[in-house]
Design a protein around this motif. Structure first.
Motif, mmCIF file in Angstrom:
data_model
loop_
_atom_site.group_PDB
_atom_site.id
_atom_site.type_symbol
_atom_site.label_atom_id
_atom_site.label_comp_id
_atom_site.label_asym_id
_atom_site.label_seq_id
_atom_site.Cartn_x
_atom_site.Cartn_y
_atom_site.Cartn_z
ATOM 1 N N GLU A 87 0.830 -1.205 0.000
ATOM 2 C CA GLU A 87 0.000 0.000 0.000
ATOM 3 C C GLU A 87 0.865 1.255 0.000
ATOM 4 O OE1 GLU A 87 -2.555 -0.267 3.319
ATOM 5 O OE2 GLU A 87 -3.704 -1.967 2.547
ATOM 6 N N GLU A 88 0.241 2.361 -0.344
ATOM 7 C CA GLU A 88 0.858 3.676 -0.296
ATOM 8 C C GLU A 88 2.123 3.748 -1.138
ATOM 9 O OE1 GLU A 88 1.470 4.900 3.703
ATOM 10 O OE2 GLU A 88 -0.576 4.484 4.326
ATOM 11 N N ASP A 89 2.072 3.136 -2.314
ATOM 12 C CA ASP A 89 3.180 3.195 -3.268
ATOM 13 C C ASP A 89 4.479 2.617 -2.724
ATOM 14 O OD1 ASP A 89 1.537 4.468 -5.149
ATOM 15 O OD2 ASP A 89 1.944 6.429 -4.253
ATOM 16 N N LEU A 90 4.360 1.736 -1.746
ATOM 17 C CA LEU A 90 5.555 1.087 -1.205
ATOM 18 C C LEU A 90 5.858 -0.180 -1.994
ATOM 19 C CD1 LEU A 90 5.430 1.201 2.707
ATOM 20 C CD2 LEU A 90 7.147 2.205 1.207
ATOM 21 N N LEU A 91 7.148 -0.437 -2.143
ATOM 22 C CA LEU A 91 7.594 -1.650 -2.812
ATOM 23 C C LEU A 91 8.508 -2.411 -1.850
ATOM 24 C CD1 LEU A 91 7.548 -3.120 -5.627
ATOM 25 C CD2 LEU A 91 9.737 -2.007 -6.074
ATOM 26 N N LEU A 92 8.153 -3.673 -1.602
ATOM 27 C CA LEU A 92 9.001 -4.522 -0.774
ATOM 28 C C LEU A 92 10.017 -5.206 -1.682
ATOM 29 C CD1 LEU A 92 9.760 -6.063 1.859
ATOM 30 C CD2 LEU A 92 7.975 -7.731 1.267
ATOM 31 N N VAL A 93 11.298 -5.005 -1.374
ATOM 32 C CA VAL A 93 12.384 -5.595 -2.158
ATOM 33 C C VAL A 93 13.090 -6.623 -1.289
ATOM 34 C CG1 VAL A 93 14.504 -5.147 -3.447
ATOM 35 C CG2 VAL A 93 12.684 -3.413 -3.406
ATOM 36 N N ARG A 94 13.005 -7.892 -1.685
ATOM 37 C CA ARG A 94 13.696 -8.963 -0.954
ATOM 38 C C ARG A 94 14.828 -9.514 -1.820
ATOM 39 N NH1 ARG A 94 10.862 -13.578 0.088
ATOM 40 N NH2 ARG A 94 9.270 -13.125 -1.475
ATOM 41 N N LEU A 95 15.957 -9.789 -1.178
ATOM 42 C CA LEU A 95 17.131 -10.320 -1.868
ATOM 43 C C LEU A 95 17.404 -11.720 -1.334
ATOM 44 C CD1 LEU A 95 19.412 -7.150 -1.661
ATOM 45 C CD2 LEU A 95 17.843 -7.781 -3.501
ATOM 46 N N VAL A 96 17.116 -12.734 -2.143
ATOM 47 C CA VAL A 96 17.284 -14.130 -1.741
ATOM 48 C C VAL A 96 18.610 -14.641 -2.308
ATOM 49 C CG1 VAL A 96 16.267 -16.423 -1.734
ATOM 50 C CG2 VAL A 96 14.777 -14.399 -1.795
ATOM 51 N N ASP A 97 19.520 -14.982 -1.416
ATOM 52 C CA ASP A 97 20.863 -15.387 -1.836
ATOM 53 C C ASP A 97 20.813 -16.731 -2.552
ATOM 54 O OD1 ASP A 97 23.533 -15.744 -2.175
ATOM 55 O OD2 ASP A 97 24.098 -15.373 -0.094
ATOM 56 N N ARG A 98 21.288 -16.768 -3.783
ATOM 57 C CA ARG A 98 21.338 -17.996 -4.576
ATOM 58 C C ARG A 98 22.771 -18.458 -4.820
ATOM 59 N NH1 ARG A 98 16.538 -19.708 -3.430
ATOM 60 N NH2 ARG A 98 14.798 -18.648 -4.492
ATOM 61 N N SER A 99 23.744 -17.842 -4.136
ATOM 62 C CA SER A 99 25.151 -18.190 -4.361
ATOM 63 C C SER A 99 25.426 -19.640 -3.990
ATOM 64 C CB SER A 99 26.058 -17.261 -3.558
ATOM 65 O OG SER A 99 25.850 -15.914 -3.931
ATOM 66 N N ALA A 100 24.856 -20.089 -2.862
ATOM 67 C CA ALA A 100 25.095 -21.466 -2.428
ATOM 68 C C ALA A 100 24.521 -22.459 -3.430
ATOM 69 C CB ALA A 100 24.473 -21.685 -1.043
ATOM 70 N N ARG A 101 23.337 -22.135 -3.968
ATOM 71 C CA ARG A 101 22.742 -23.037 -4.957
ATOM 72 C C ARG A 101 23.600 -23.105 -6.214
ATOM 73 N NH1 ARG A 101 17.367 -21.234 -7.922
ATOM 74 N NH2 ARG A 101 18.950 -20.120 -9.106
ATOM 75 N N GLN A 102 24.089 -21.954 -6.653
ATOM 76 C CA GLN A 102 24.934 -21.952 -7.844
ATOM 77 C C GLN A 102 26.234 -22.709 -7.608
ATOM 78 O OE1 GLN A 102 25.616 -18.108 -9.591
ATOM 79 N NE2 GLN A 102 23.643 -18.148 -10.629
ATOM 80 N N ALA A 103 26.798 -22.536 -6.396
ATOM 81 C CA ALA A 103 28.026 -23.272 -6.075
ATOM 82 C C ALA A 103 27.777 -24.772 -6.079
ATOM 83 C CB ALA A 103 28.566 -22.821 -4.718
ATOM 84 N N ALA A 104 26.613 -25.187 -5.536
ATOM 85 C CA ALA A 104 26.275 -26.611 -5.520
ATOM 86 C C ALA A 104 26.081 -27.147 -6.937
ATOM 87 C CB ALA A 104 25.009 -26.836 -4.704
#
Length: 333
Positions: A87-104
């Motif tokens: 609401e109120e022109d807010l944007l939730l920005v989440r950063l999900v780390d995928r480095s471990a998955r890429q390393a695997a």
């Protein structure tokens, strides 16, 4: 813009870095975001927090979506950016780390490539020798016998590699299941030393036992612990007894918390730059020497997995010209 305290509390409860953005201004950032992107984010332009062009363009549009980018919080780090409109022109920005998955994923690709290479070499030899034997042209008996011996040796090598790969697979499948059997370590060490006697005799190497306790028990898998000892003792004999008259020492001692297994040799040793990689699959300090000695490059990888399953600790100490000591600490029963 005033952010309600409850919203801030919920933002801080998220494990991944998260920001609240209005337009191009960062209105709130949780602890994980401040740790990753810097402490002074709130009230600043979003460009102070995120400089990755693709992520910046998407945030400025304000539209929900998700995509992966590289370059946030580090040159090689990979994150999935998840944008959620509030609401109120807010944007939730989440950063999900995928480095471990890429390393695997990279480790899996490298593993398949290494395994294929290790199997292809003896398989090519088997095919070449067998094609010659299948040819109608007669072969002298000594040549035919030598070709047959090579086929047998290379087929045996492939079987050993496959056996070790299957062992790794079984150990990894059980790694989250702690073993429960009560295992007497002294008996296991003595049995392993007896089992290695023939290999030691072939290398003119003596085995010294230094058992400081006769009452050492662990909760473990006796088969896997025996495999651990076989691999450590076999490595010590193959690479530590490079000249006649060599010796290895197998030690067992106890403290209030741990039982300590130590396998020591006085061979050529390993330089410090190799030590962090010795437990990688198929990693070899000297590939040609390892193959000539009958090693598959999987022994220490198997040891590391067994130690992990038994909730233990593995230490490898070595210096060129002084030999190698491998210490395994296992929790007391």
């Amino acid at each position: 813009m005033s952010i309600p305290p409850l919203v801030l509390a919920l933002l801080d409860a998220l494990e991944e870095p998260a920001l609240l953005v209005a337009g191009e201004r960062t209105e709130a950032a949780n602890r994980a975001a401040r740790a990753l992107l810097g402490p002074r984010l709130v009230g600043q332009d979003i460009r102070f927090a995120i400089r990755q062009p693709q992520a910046l363009d998407a945030i400025r549009t304000g539209r929900p979506g998700r995509f992966e980018v590289i370059g946030i919080g580090g040159v090689d780090r990979s994150f999935e950016v998840v944008l959620t409109a509030l609401e109120e022109d807010l944007l939730l920005v989440r950063l999900v780390d995928r480095s471990a998955r890429q390393a695997a994923e990279k480790a899996q690709v490298d593993f398949v490539a290494n395994a294929s290479h290790e199997l292809r070499t003896p398989l090519a030899a088997v095919i070449g020798f067998s094609e010659t034997l299948a040819d109608e042209a007669p072969l002298p008996e000594p040549v035919r016998r030598r070709f047959g011996e090579q086929i047998h040796a290379q087929a045996t090598r492939m079987m050993v590699i496959i056996r070790d790969l299957m062992s790794l697979s079984r150990i990894e499948a059980d790694r989250f299941s702690p073993p429960r059997a009560k295992v007497p370590l002294c008996d296991l060490v003595r049995d392993a030393a007896r089992g290695a006697a023939l290999l030691a005799e072939e290398r003119s190497c003596s085995i010294e036992l230094a058992l400081e306790t006769d009452n050492a028990f662990v909760r473990g898998d006796s088969g896997q612990l025996r495999q651990l000892l076989d691999n450590l003792i076999g490595n010590a004999i193959r690479y530590g007894c490079h000249r006649p008259g060599g010796r290895i020492r197998i030690g067992l001692s106890s403290s209030a918390q741990w039982h300590r297994l130590e396998v020591r040799d006085w061979g050529e040793g390993v330089s410090a730059r190799h030590l962090p990689r010795l437990t990688e699959r198929f990693y070899r300090v000297d590939a040609a020497r390892s193959r000539d000695s009958g090693g598959t490059g999987l022994g220490l990888a198997i040891v590391a997995q067994i130690v992990e399953r038994h909730r233990g600790v593995l230490h490898i100490r070595s210096k060129p010209g002084e030999g190698t000591e491998v210490e395994v600490r296992l929790p007391r029963d």
